[in-house]
Write a protein that holds these residues in place. Structure first.
Motif, mmCIF file in Angstrom:
data_model
loop_
_atom_site.group_PDB
_atom_site.id
_atom_site.type_symbol
_atom_site.label_atom_id
_atom_site.label_comp_id
_atom_site.label_asym_id
_atom_site.label_seq_id
_atom_site.Cartn_x
_atom_site.Cartn_y
_atom_site.Cartn_z
ATOM 1 N N GLU A 18 0.850 -1.181 0.000
ATOM 2 C CA GLU A 18 0.000 0.000 0.000
ATOM 3 C C GLU A 18 0.885 1.230 0.000
ATOM 4 O OE1 GLU A 18 -2.319 -0.473 3.523
ATOM 5 O OE2 GLU A 18 -3.628 -1.944 2.606
ATOM 6 N N PRO A 19 0.376 2.359 -0.511
ATOM 7 C CA PRO A 19 1.170 3.591 -0.470
ATOM 8 C C PRO A 19 1.470 4.001 0.965
ATOM 9 C CG PRO A 19 -0.777 3.860 -1.839
ATOM 10 C CD PRO A 19 -0.911 2.550 -1.140
ATOM 11 N N LYS A 20 2.555 4.695 1.137
ATOM 12 C CA LYS A 20 2.906 5.285 2.434
ATOM 13 C C LYS A 20 2.226 6.648 2.499
ATOM 14 C CE LYS A 20 5.234 6.492 6.146
ATOM 15 N NZ LYS A 20 4.268 7.421 6.740
ATOM 16 N N TRP A 21 1.380 6.842 3.487
ATOM 17 C CA TRP A 21 0.657 8.096 3.666
ATOM 18 C C TRP A 21 1.388 8.959 4.676
ATOM 19 C CZ3 TRP A 21 -3.315 8.999 0.451
ATOM 20 C CH2 TRP A 21 -3.825 7.905 -0.232
ATOM 21 N N LEU A 69 -5.312 9.412 9.233
ATOM 22 C CA LEU A 69 -5.863 10.732 8.943
ATOM 23 C C LEU A 69 -4.865 11.480 8.085
ATOM 24 C CD1 LEU A 69 -7.254 11.861 12.389
ATOM 25 C CD2 LEU A 69 -8.576 11.626 10.284
ATOM 26 N N VAL A 70 -5.332 12.049 6.978
ATOM 27 C CA VAL A 70 -4.471 12.817 6.097
ATOM 28 C C VAL A 70 -5.183 14.100 5.683
ATOM 29 C CG1 VAL A 70 -3.237 10.792 5.191
ATOM 30 C CG2 VAL A 70 -5.276 11.632 4.012
ATOM 31 N N VAL A 71 -4.394 15.096 5.273
ATOM 32 C CA VAL A 71 -4.899 16.350 4.731
ATOM 33 C C VAL A 71 -4.126 16.635 3.460
ATOM 34 C CG1 VAL A 71 -5.005 18.860 5.077
ATOM 35 C CG2 VAL A 71 -5.621 17.332 6.941
ATOM 36 N N PRO A 161 3.126 6.990 -6.213
ATOM 37 C CA PRO A 161 3.772 8.276 -6.030
ATOM 38 C C PRO A 161 4.525 8.385 -4.715
ATOM 39 C CG PRO A 161 1.413 8.449 -5.705
ATOM 40 C CD PRO A 161 1.697 7.066 -6.193
ATOM 41 N N MET A 162 4.275 7.474 -3.777
ATOM 42 C CA MET A 162 4.923 7.520 -2.475
ATOM 43 C C MET A 162 5.564 6.160 -2.212
ATOM 44 S SD MET A 162 1.916 9.462 -0.517
ATOM 45 C CE MET A 162 0.623 8.880 -1.588
ATOM 46 N N PRO A 163 6.513 6.081 -1.260
ATOM 47 C CA PRO A 163 7.092 4.780 -0.909
ATOM 48 C C PRO A 163 6.008 3.810 -0.470
ATOM 49 C CG PRO A 163 8.251 6.574 0.197
ATOM 50 C CD PRO A 163 7.055 7.163 -0.472
#
Length: 169
Positions: A18-21, A69-71, A161-163
C-alpha cells in the motif's frame, strides 16, 4: 497493525503493498451510535477532526477500522504540517479548519464489523469488506478505503507516487 517499509517492491506470497501516507495513524470505532477517533497510542482525536467523525457515522454499529488521517493541500499534495496544526483545535476552530482543509480517514483494515471480530479473517476478506463499508453518499467525503497497490504475488504493476509499506495477512 503497523506497516513494514520495504526497499524492493517484489512481494512475498501472502503480502500486499500500500502507499505510504503522510498522516496520523488512527482507529475509528462506532459503538451504540457513538464515534470514537483515537491515535494509535490512545489519544482522543475526534474533537480536532469533526469531519472524520461525521463521516464515520455512516458505519454499522459495533464496527472498528484502522487507518490514517491525512490532509491534502490546495495543490493536491499530502500536507502533514496542516494536519499537525489541527491537533489543538476544538469547537468552532476545528470546524473552520475542517471547512478550509478537511481531513480524510484512509482505511487500511477492518478490525470489527457489526460486533464480529474481523482480525482473524484473511486480509483479502477484511479489505473487501472494508471497501464495501466505506462506500458513501457524495455528501460524506472523509472516509475512504486505500487501494491495495500491489498484487498478492510478484512485482507491483506500477510505481506509486509515495514509498510503499507492506502488511502480511
Amino acid at each position: 497493525m503497523l506497516a513494514t517499509p520495504v526497499s524492493d517492491r517484489v512481494l512475498r506470497p501472502g503480502w500486499a503493498g500500500e502507499p505510504k501516507w503522510d498522516g496520523f495513524r488512527a482507529l475509528v470505532s462506532v459503538d451504540a451510535g457513538q464515534v470514537v477517533l483515537r491515535s494509535r497510542r490512545g489519544t482522543e482525536m475526534g474533537p480536532a477532526f469533526p469531519e472524520a467523525v461525521a463521516g464515520a457515522v455512516q458505519l454499522p454499529d459495533a464496527t472498528a477500522l484502522d487507518g490514517e488521517l491525512v490532509v491534502w493541500d490546495a495543490a493536491g499534495r499530502l500536507a502533514f504540517e496542516q494536519l499537525q496544526n489541527r491537533l489543538q483545535r476544538r469547537g468552532a476552530g476545528a470546524a473552520r479548519a475542517a471547512d478550509e482543509r478537511p481531513a480524510h480517514f484512509v482505511v487500511f483494515d477492518l478490525l470489527r464489523l457489526s460486533g464480529t471480530d474481523a482480525t482473524r479473517w484473511p486480509y483479502r476478506r477484511r479489505r473487501a469488506r472494508a471497501r464495501v463499508r466505506v462506500r458513501r453518499p457524495s455528501t460524506v467525503r472523509p472516509v475512504g478505503a486505500v487501494p491495495v497497490d500491489c498484487p498478492p504475488r510478484g512485482r507491483c504493476a506500477r510505481r506509486p507516487p509515495m514509498p510503499t509499506s507492506c502488511a502480511s495477512g
